[in-house]
Motif scaffolding. Structure first.
Motif, PDB file in Angstrom:
ATOM      1  N   VAL A  53       1.786-110.835  15.882  1.00 11.89           N
ATOM      2  CA  VAL A  53       2.042-112.255  15.642  1.00 11.89           C
ATOM      3  C   VAL A  53       2.693-112.451  14.280  1.00 11.89           C
ATOM      4  N   ARG A  54       2.165-111.781  13.263  1.00 11.88           N
ATOM      5  CA  ARG A  54       2.728-111.929  11.920  1.00 11.88           C
ATOM      6  C   ARG A  54       4.176-111.448  11.871  1.00 11.88           C
ATOM      7  N   ALA A  55       4.473-110.361  12.529  1.00  4.77           N
ATOM      8  CA  ALA A  55       5.850-109.861  12.547  1.00  4.77           C
ATOM      9  C   ALA A  55       6.772-110.843  13.251  1.00  4.77           C
ATOM     10  N   ALA A  56       6.287-111.430  14.338  1.00  2.00           N
ATOM     11  CA  ALA A  56       7.098-112.417  15.057  1.00  2.00           C
ATOM     12  C   ALA A  56       7.305-113.662  14.206  1.00  2.00           C
ATOM     13  N   GLN A  57       6.275-114.080  13.489  1.00  2.00           N
ATOM     14  CA  GLN A  57       6.414-115.235  12.598  1.00  2.00           C
ATOM     15  C   GLN A  57       7.415-114.939  11.485  1.00  2.00           C
ATOM     16  N   ARG A  58       7.349-113.732  10.954  1.00  5.06           N
ATOM     17  CA  ARG A  58       8.255-113.345   9.872  1.00  5.06           C
ATOM     18  C   ARG A  58       9.705-113.388  10.331  1.00  5.06           C
ATOM     19  N   SER A  59       9.980-112.891  11.543  1.00  2.00           N
ATOM     20  CA  SER A  59      11.354-112.842  12.030  1.00  2.00           C
ATOM     21  C   SER A  59      11.853-114.196  12.515  1.00  2.00           C
ATOM     22  N   ALA A  60      10.926-115.131  12.743  1.00  5.89           N
ATOM     23  CA  ALA A  60      11.313-116.428  13.295  1.00  5.89           C
ATOM     24  C   ALA A  60      11.699-117.448  12.234  1.00  5.89           C
ATOM     25  N   VAL A  61      11.413-117.152  10.972  1.00  6.69           N
ATOM     26  CA  VAL A  61      11.688-118.127   9.922  1.00  6.69           C
ATOM     27  C   VAL A  61      12.722-117.587   8.949  1.00  6.69           C
ATOM     28  N   ALA A  62      13.359-118.508   8.227  1.00 11.65           N
ATOM     29  CA  ALA A  62      14.488-118.125   7.381  1.00 11.65           C
ATOM     30  C   ALA A  62      14.100-117.734   5.964  1.00 11.65           C
ATOM     31  N   ASP A  63      12.983-118.240   5.449  1.00  8.75           N
ATOM     32  CA  ASP A  63      12.649-117.957   4.060  1.00  8.75           C
ATOM     33  C   ASP A  63      11.147-117.835   3.865  1.00  8.75           C
ATOM     34  N   GLU A  64      10.766-117.462   2.651  1.00 11.40           N
ATOM     35  CA  GLU A  64       9.367-117.223   2.323  1.00 11.40           C
ATOM     36  C   GLU A  64       8.521-118.492   2.432  1.00 11.40           C
ATOM     37  N   ALA A  65       9.103-119.628   2.090  1.00  8.55           N
ATOM     38  CA  ALA A  65       8.351-120.889   2.138  1.00  8.55           C
ATOM     39  C   ALA A  65       7.953-121.226   3.568  1.00  8.55           C
ATOM     40  N   GLN A  66       8.879-121.043   4.503  1.00  8.99           N
ATOM     41  CA  GLN A  66       8.574-121.309   5.904  1.00  8.99           C
ATOM     42  C   GLN A  66       7.548-120.319   6.434  1.00  8.99           C
ATOM     43  N   TYR A  67       7.658-119.070   6.008  1.00 10.04           N
ATOM     44  CA  TYR A  67       6.696-118.064   6.432  1.00 10.04           C
ATOM     45  C   TYR A  67       5.304-118.397   5.898  1.00 10.04           C
ATOM     46  N   ALA A  68       5.249-118.852   4.652  1.00 11.78           N
ATOM     47  CA  ALA A  68       3.968-119.238   4.058  1.00 11.78           C
ATOM     48  C   ALA A  68       3.344-120.398   4.830  1.00 11.78           C
ATOM     49  N   GLN A  69       4.170-121.329   5.288  1.00 11.97           N
ATOM     50  CA  GLN A  69       3.664-122.446   6.085  1.00 11.97           C
ATOM     51  C   GLN A  69       3.106-121.965   7.413  1.00 11.97           C
ATOM     52  N   ALA A  70       3.797-121.005   8.026  1.00 12.62           N
ATOM     53  CA  ALA A  70       3.317-120.445   9.294  1.00 12.62           C
ATOM     54  C   ALA A  70       1.982-119.741   9.098  1.00 12.62           C
ATOM     55  N   ILE A  71       1.855-119.027   7.999  1.00 19.05           N
ATOM     56  CA  ILE A  71       0.603-118.332   7.686  1.00 19.05           C
ATOM     57  C   ILE A  71      -0.523-119.341   7.498  1.00 19.05           C
ATOM     58  N   ALA A  72      -0.226-120.407   6.764  1.00 17.60           N
ATOM     59  CA  ALA A  72      -1.240-121.420   6.485  1.00 17.60           C
ATOM     60  C   ALA A  72      -1.748-122.088   7.759  1.00 17.60           C
TER      61      ALA A  72
END
Length: 214
Positions: A53-72
């Motif tokens: 899931v984390r790898a898919a989230q990482r590849s689905a977003v464009a930048d670190e801020a969006q990835y951080a939001q997905a993690i949150a």
């Protein structure tokens, strides 16, 4: 057909959010995240699902801020993933005991219908990832789960939102026996769901690279 597709989407939300029902204890065998009947869900298997899931989230977003939001938004991913893995096994056993089967063709038909509804294969993968934390690699597996649930409910003369359906799963989980490793919480039989153990030194795995303490 449109009604069937809409039902599938609603069912996914219900499966993702539903409590595990009943369990017989919280004394999972060493090395296991949970034990369902005679089947062990290992810590490695659980961590692999979370990593997917984390790898898919990482590849689905464009930048670190969006990835951080997905993690949150998925801060309880490890525990929620374990919940889903146990529930999958309980539902599959309940469906099998009821004589319910799902063919590969049925899964593909469901997937094709949903892709048409949401705007293509990529859109469906993104929707399942964002709404239900299902990695693209697990999409067909999850759709099979939805079909099993639908067919089981139909055989019981009910639907997946009714108490009769969830009672059938509760009865199956009680028959199987479900033991959860205390590091992931415990099962409250009266409340019919997972509760967090009072062990503040145990942290959830919420970002790639974090290690669960031994």
């Amino acid at each position: 057909m449109h009604r069937r597709r809409r039902t599938a989407l609603l069912l996914s939300a219900a499966i993702a959010a539903a409590p595990l029902l009943t369990a017989c204890g919280n004394d999972a065998r060493p090395g296991a995240a949970a034990v369902v009947g005679d089947e062990r869900i290992t810590v490695a298997q659980l961590e692999n699902r979370v990593d997917e899931v984390r790898a898919a989230q990482r590849s689905a977003v464009a930048d670190e801020a969006q990835y951080a939001q997905a993690i949150a938004k998925t801060g309880r991913l490890t525990r929620d993933t374990l919940h889903g893995m146990v529930l999958d096994r309980v539902l599959h056993r309940a469906a099998r005991d009821a004589g319910v089967t799902v063919s590969r063709k049925e899964v593909q038909e469901m997937r094709s219908g949903l892709e048409q509804q949401v705007g293509g294969a990529k859109a469906l993968e993104t929707a399942w990832l964002q709404q239900y934390s299902v990695a693209p690699v697990r999409l067909d597996e999850n759709l099979r789960l939805q079909l099993e649930a639908q067919k089981l409910a139909a055989k019981l003369g009910t639907d997946t939102s009714r108490p009769a359906f969830w009672k059938a799963l509760s009865d199956t989980s009680q028959k199987l026996g479900v033991d959860l490793n205390p590091r992931y919480g415990s099962w409250d039989v009266e409340k019919s769901g997972r509760v967090d153990a009072k062990t503040p030194w145990v942290r959830d795995v919420t970002t790639a690279g974090q290690q669960q303490p031994a």
